[in-house]
Design an enzyme around this catalytic site. Structure first.
Site, PDB file in Angstrom:
ATOM      1  N   SER A 165       2.126  -6.880  -2.561  1.00  0.00           N
ATOM      2  CA  SER A 165       3.175  -7.862  -2.843  1.00  0.00           C
ATOM      3  C   SER A 165       3.315  -8.892  -1.737  1.00  0.00           C
ATOM      4  O   SER A 165       4.038  -9.869  -1.886  1.00  0.00           O
ATOM      5  CB  SER A 165       4.519  -7.144  -3.025  1.00  0.00           C
ATOM      6  OG  SER A 165       4.896  -6.492  -1.816  1.00  0.00           O
ATOM      7  N   SER A 175      -4.811   1.804  -5.243  1.00  0.00           N
ATOM      8  CA  SER A 175      -4.830   3.269  -5.333  1.00  0.00           C
ATOM      9  C   SER A 175      -3.997   3.829  -6.478  1.00  0.00           C
ATOM     10  O   SER A 175      -3.944   5.039  -6.661  1.00  0.00           O
ATOM     11  CB  SER A 175      -4.332   3.887  -4.010  1.00  0.00           C
ATOM     12  OG  SER A 175      -5.215   3.613  -2.952  1.00  0.00           O
ATOM     13  N   HIS A 204      -1.477   0.695   8.857  1.00  0.00           N
ATOM     14  CA  HIS A 204      -0.320   1.581   8.861  1.00  0.00           C
ATOM     15  C   HIS A 204      -0.713   3.027   9.179  1.00  0.00           C
ATOM     16  O   HIS A 204       0.033   3.957   8.872  1.00  0.00           O
ATOM     17  CB  HIS A 204       0.406   1.516   7.514  1.00  0.00           C
ATOM     18  CG  HIS A 204       1.006   0.180   7.243  1.00  0.00           C
ATOM     19  ND1 HIS A 204       1.473  -0.202   5.997  1.00  0.00           N
ATOM     20  CD2 HIS A 204       1.228  -0.885   8.056  1.00  0.00           C
ATOM     21  CE1 HIS A 204       1.947  -1.450   6.061  1.00  0.00           C
ATOM     22  NE2 HIS A 204       1.794  -1.872   7.296  1.00  0.00           N
TER      23      HIS A 204
END
EC number: 2.3.1.286
Length: 339
Positions: free
Chosen positions: A212, A38, A137
């Site tokens: 990550s 994004s 999330h």
């Protein structure tokens, strides 16, 4: 041809994977995405030095950068979160070509499931069916009081975000801050995650993009893929154990460039570009929101008022910071409890 093409590192021939997909040997692709898909939509990722959100938050002097997304910090200091909410709200954004690539996988019946750690909802805007994805999330589509869990009207939430102000529960006996239905540090992931994570073992290819792999439990998903099943990482740098298996392919560079490379190898480039254009056009005119303050402007504004508003002694501040840092270290050391 794209400029600055990504670097490919692999123990498996690059075109071999594309051929397996086009000839039907690979039919169940499981995807895990993070903030990197994004960034070209205007949302900075979290950890890139200098440009990542956590570095940009430095003027706020938070006890630790992640505190802005910590439920323990939000409970008593929600102002920083709402100060940046307008600049990061998905209503300001349009899907990237990386989102369009995921929608193209779904269109071709190759997307087995998508786990996204993002809260922007741009996957759905691009055309990914909601039954094929899990917002691990949460997302911005609804909001509730963080204390009593009462619903809060969409129009009032929109007004608060536009003004950069904290919305408060409408129940007079409560009055706590309202929070969008996103998962903060210290909160449980959706109950669905525990069941859905089993789908990683069903994959005949796993695609990991723009993450990550440092936040559990999503960081563990690539390890659930069966040995011998190829895994592709598209990211600015190496992540997790990606690249350690003989069937791994690491494409180091931006996610947008990486998916264009994949689309070229698959012979899908024109179809991808068309799908992306259609998704952007479908989002419509967002000029009203685009004209709002930038993220840096939002941070500068709240930074100038934070110390006066909190009105705490330096000694109390150090005690609070030490306490919150300790709690955050404990949260990061183990996955959130499942509900």
């Amino acid at each position: 041809m794209i400029s600055n093409p990504p670097t490919k590192t692999s123990n498996l021939g690059y075109q071999v994977l594309a051929d397996r997909i086009t000839n039907g040997q690979i039919t169940r692709i499981v995807v895990l995405t993070g903030a990197g898909i994004s960034t070209s939509a205007g949302i900075p990722d979290f950890r890139t030095p200098g440009t990542g959100l956590y570095d940009k938050l430095a003027p706020l002097n938070l006890p630790y950068p992640e505190a802005i997304f910590s439920i323990s910090y939000f409970t008593h200091t929600p102002e920083p979160f709402y100060a940046i909410a307008r600049a990061r709200h998905p209503g300001n954004l349009k899907p990237t070509i990386s989102h369009a690539f995921l929608a193209l996988l779904a269109k071709k019946n190759l997307l087995h499931f998508l786990f996204t750690q993002n809260i922007d909802g741009l996957e759905e805007d691009a055309g990914v069916p909601v039954d094929k994805l899990l917002w691990t999330h949460g997302n911005w589509k609804s909001q509730h009081c963080h204390k009593c869990h009462a619903e809060y009207p969409d129009d009032l939430m929109k007004n608060a975000i536009r003004a950069g102000e904290v919305p408060y529960c409408l129940k007079t006996e409560c009055g706590a801050a309202v929070k969008p239905d996103v998962v903060f540090f210290g909160q449980s992931l959706p109950a669905e995650f525990e069941d859905r994570q089993k789908m990683a073992a069903e994959a005949d290819l796993m695609l990991v993009m723009g993450t990550s792999l440092k936040v559990a439990p999503c960081s563990q998903l690539p390890r659930l893929v069966k040995e011998g099943v190829p895994r592709i990482l598209i990211n600015m740098e190496g992540a997790g154990d990606m690249g350690n298996r003989g069937q791994d392919l690491c494409i180091l560079g931006t996610c947008d460039n990486g998916v264009r490379e994949l689309a070229d190898a698959l012979g899908w480039r024109d179809e991808l570009e068309t799908l992306w254009k259609d998704a952007v056009d479908a989002k419509g005119d967002i000029k009203e929101l685009e004209d709002g303050p930038t993220l840096d402007e939002c941070i500068a504004k709240i930074a100038s008022t934070m110390n006066d508003k909190m009105k705490i002694s330096n000694g109390h501040k150090r005690m609070l910071e030490n306490h919150l840092s300790s709690k955050f270290a404990q949260m990061m050391a183990k996955p959130p409890a499942q509900s």
